[in-house]
Write an enzyme that holds these catalytic residues in place. Structure first.
Site, mmCIF file in Angstrom:
data_model
loop_
_atom_site.group_PDB
_atom_site.id
_atom_site.type_symbol
_atom_site.label_atom_id
_atom_site.label_comp_id
_atom_site.label_asym_id
_atom_site.label_seq_id
_atom_site.Cartn_x
_atom_site.Cartn_y
_atom_site.Cartn_z
ATOM 1 N N ASP A 1 -3.293 3.683 -1.333
ATOM 2 C CA ASP A 1 -4.287 4.023 -2.175
ATOM 3 C C ASP A 1 -4.367 5.570 -2.245
ATOM 4 O O ASP A 1 -4.086 6.158 -0.874
ATOM 5 C CB ASP A 1 -5.769 3.362 -1.721
ATOM 6 C CG ASP A 1 -6.974 3.598 -2.788
ATOM 7 O OD1 ASP A 1 -6.592 3.577 -3.871
ATOM 8 O OD2 ASP A 1 -8.086 3.584 -2.120
ATOM 9 N N TRP B 1 -4.931 12.166 -5.414
ATOM 10 C CA TRP B 1 -3.841 13.393 -4.971
ATOM 11 C C TRP B 1 -3.422 14.010 -6.276
ATOM 12 O O TRP B 1 -3.340 15.316 -6.244
ATOM 13 C CB TRP B 1 -2.822 12.584 -4.565
ATOM 14 C CG TRP B 1 -1.550 13.599 -3.783
ATOM 15 C CD1 TRP B 1 -1.486 14.023 -2.607
ATOM 16 C CD2 TRP B 1 -0.585 14.046 -4.525
ATOM 17 N NE1 TRP B 1 -0.319 14.717 -2.510
ATOM 18 C CE2 TRP B 1 0.040 14.693 -3.692
ATOM 19 C CE3 TRP B 1 -0.043 14.070 -5.879
ATOM 20 C CZ2 TRP B 1 1.387 15.479 -3.912
ATOM 21 C CZ3 TRP B 1 0.979 14.857 -6.337
ATOM 22 C CH2 TRP B 1 1.867 15.454 -5.278
ATOM 23 N N HIS C 1 0.585 8.942 -9.361
ATOM 24 C CA HIS C 1 1.246 7.860 -9.253
ATOM 25 C C HIS C 1 2.769 7.994 -9.238
ATOM 26 O O HIS C 1 3.499 7.273 -8.570
ATOM 27 C CB HIS C 1 1.042 6.926 -10.491
ATOM 28 C CG HIS C 1 -0.486 6.414 -10.427
ATOM 29 N ND1 HIS C 1 -1.301 5.772 -9.528
ATOM 30 C CD2 HIS C 1 -1.396 6.555 -11.434
ATOM 31 C CE1 HIS C 1 -2.171 5.331 -9.877
ATOM 32 N NE2 HIS C 1 -2.436 5.696 -11.173
ATOM 33 N N GLU D 1 -8.187 -6.463 -10.603
ATOM 34 C CA GLU D 1 -9.356 -5.613 -10.907
ATOM 35 C C GLU D 1 -8.801 -4.181 -11.722
ATOM 36 O O GLU D 1 -9.614 -3.516 -12.397
ATOM 37 C CB GLU D 1 -10.228 -5.139 -9.822
ATOM 38 C CG GLU D 1 -11.222 -6.232 -9.110
ATOM 39 C CD GLU D 1 -10.326 -7.463 -8.679
ATOM 40 O OE1 GLU D 1 -8.945 -6.952 -7.951
ATOM 41 O OE2 GLU D 1 -10.681 -8.695 -8.547
ATOM 42 N N LEU E 1 15.390 -7.420 4.243
ATOM 43 C CA LEU E 1 14.071 -7.013 4.236
ATOM 44 C C LEU E 1 13.565 -7.704 2.898
ATOM 45 O O LEU E 1 14.277 -7.479 1.739
ATOM 46 C CB LEU E 1 13.924 -5.432 4.127
ATOM 47 C CG LEU E 1 12.364 -5.033 3.713
ATOM 48 C CD1 LEU E 1 11.495 -5.400 4.609
ATOM 49 C CD2 LEU E 1 12.243 -3.569 3.243
ATOM 50 N N SER F 1 -10.595 -4.578 -0.691
ATOM 51 C CA SER F 1 -10.235 -4.604 -2.414
ATOM 52 C C SER F 1 -9.517 -6.000 -2.756
ATOM 53 O O SER F 1 -8.451 -5.969 -3.676
ATOM 54 C CB SER F 1 -9.415 -3.359 -2.821
ATOM 55 O OG SER F 1 -10.279 -2.329 -2.415
HETATM 56 C C1 IPE Z 1 -6.654 -1.249 -4.430
HETATM 57 O O1 IPE Z 1 -6.817 0.221 -4.575
HETATM 58 C C2 IPE Z 1 -5.632 -1.558 -5.099
HETATM 59 C C3 IPE Z 1 -4.256 -0.945 -5.020
HETATM 60 C C4 IPE Z 1 -3.787 -0.077 -4.155
HETATM 61 C C5 IPE Z 1 -3.203 -1.524 -5.990
HETATM 62 P P1 IPE Z 1 -7.974 0.655 -5.728
HETATM 63 O O2 IPE Z 1 -8.104 1.914 -5.926
HETATM 64 O O3 IPE Z 1 -8.030 -0.168 -6.740
HETATM 65 O O4 IPE Z 1 -9.404 -0.145 -5.016
HETATM 66 P P2 IPE Z 1 -11.171 0.053 -5.120
HETATM 67 O O5 IPE Z 1 -11.158 -0.088 -6.552
HETATM 68 O O6 IPE Z 1 -11.314 1.604 -4.799
HETATM 69 O O7 IPE Z 1 -11.581 -0.627 -4.096
HETATM 70 C C1 IPE Z 2 -3.237 3.834 -6.247
HETATM 71 O O1 IPE Z 2 -4.257 4.692 -5.861
HETATM 72 C C2 IPE Z 2 -3.408 2.547 -6.294
HETATM 73 C C3 IPE Z 2 -2.997 2.028 -7.675
HETATM 74 C C4 IPE Z 2 -1.709 2.083 -8.015
HETATM 75 C C5 IPE Z 2 -3.800 0.952 -8.549
HETATM 76 P P1 IPE Z 2 -5.285 4.894 -7.009
HETATM 77 O O2 IPE Z 2 -5.006 5.211 -8.164
HETATM 78 O O3 IPE Z 2 -6.356 3.846 -6.802
HETATM 79 O O4 IPE Z 2 -5.740 6.332 -6.544
HETATM 80 P P2 IPE Z 2 -7.290 6.673 -6.171
HETATM 81 O O5 IPE Z 2 -7.969 5.894 -5.162
HETATM 82 O O6 IPE Z 2 -8.085 6.571 -7.404
HETATM 83 O O7 IPE Z 2 -7.202 8.259 -5.614
HETATM 84 MG MG MG Z 3 -7.980 4.043 -5.404
#
Ligand code: IPE
Ligand code: IPE
Ligand code: MG
Length: 224
Positions: A12, A17, A29, A59, A122, A180
């Site tokens: 996350d 970032w 990303h 989600e 792995l 999540s």
């Molecule tokens: C969890 O991150 C899902 C992934 C890392 C793929 P999110 O950013 O979607 O989670 P919430 O919505 O903040 O809980």
């Molecule tokens: C990566 O982080 C999770 C996913 C690829 C869905 P986020 O895209 O949720 O980044 P933040 O939490 O919004 O910073």
């Molecule tokens: Mg996130």
């Protein structure tokens, strides 16, 4: 010292970032993918058998189309360019979640799974369109349909993670303390590490620190 078989990661913080750097969430990303490569290599070095990476939740479809499309194009490019290399490294690739993407990506995911099926070094479980609650409900419905007993063994054996030991470690980067909808059943006894750093900033040293800390943790499993 605790052995480490399975590490699960909620990757996350990519979006923050990117915007922190005055750029786009998608830029985050792209950078996050570099961390994925580093952590795969480091997992091999540490002789970890299973690495489960949360890449897209059920989600996450609520995000803007442009971000969703970008995430899947990153994945498509990554697999197209790297799956042969992963195969040479004896890495097995498995998707956990419902494979309901465009035709081209579905094909590439199936191809990657088939190509690497027998590899033993792995195993990477990529959680894609993954939701833990629906995974559990699907398992229970299947058990009911087959007229089997609803017990722990039968539930475990009908999750996407059948035949995979439960994670020893869960890491969540990005300074949020929540699950999540990730592996709710499988994480029952995992050691959980919440990391402040955003995923693109997470590196081999941070990873190894967590692995070392885990090795020294006393795991009770209810005993004393
Ligand atoms: C969890 O991150 C899902 C992934 C890392 C793929 P999110 O950013 O979607 O989670 P919430 O919505 O903040 O809980
Ligand atoms: C990566 O982080 C999770 C996913 C690829 C869905 P986020 O895209 O949720 O980044 P933040 O939490 O919004 O910073
Ligand atoms: Mg996130």
């Amino acid at each position: 010292m605790n052995p480490i078989k399975h590490v699960a990661i909620i990757m996350d913080g990519n979006g923050r970032w990117g915007t922190n750097k005055g750029k786009s969430r998608n830029y985050g990303h792209k950078q996050g993918l570099k961390t994925v490569e580093k952590i795969i290599k480091e997992s091999v070095k540490n002789k970890i058998k299973y690495l489960t990476l949360y890449a897209f939740s059920t989600e996450n479809w609520k995000r803007p189309k442009n971000e969703i499309n970008y995430l899947f194009s990153l994945l498509d490019n990554f697999l197209s360019n790297k799956i042969r290399e992963l195969h040479q490294e004896k890495i097995k690739f498995l998707v956990i979640g419902k494979k309901r993407f465009n035709k081209k990506l579905n094909k590439l995911l199936n191809y990657s799974e088939k190509l690497t099926y027998k590899n033993k070094r792995l195993q990477i479980n990529l959680a894609l369109n993954y939701g833990s609650k629906s995974e559990i409900i699907d398992a229970i419905n299947f058990i009911k349909k087959k007229n089997l007993k609803i017990n722990e063994k039968n539930v475990s054996e009908n999750l996407y993670t059948k035949n995979i030991p439960d994670p020893d470690i869960l890491i969540r980067t990005g300074d949020r303390k929540r699950l999540s909808n990730f592996l709710l059943w499988q994480l029952a006894y995992s050691e959980i590490f919440f990391e402040k750093k955003l995923w693109p900033d997470f590196n081999e040293r941070d990873y190894n620190k967590i692995l070392e800390l885990f090795k020294k943790t006393k795991r009770n499993f209810g005993k004393i």
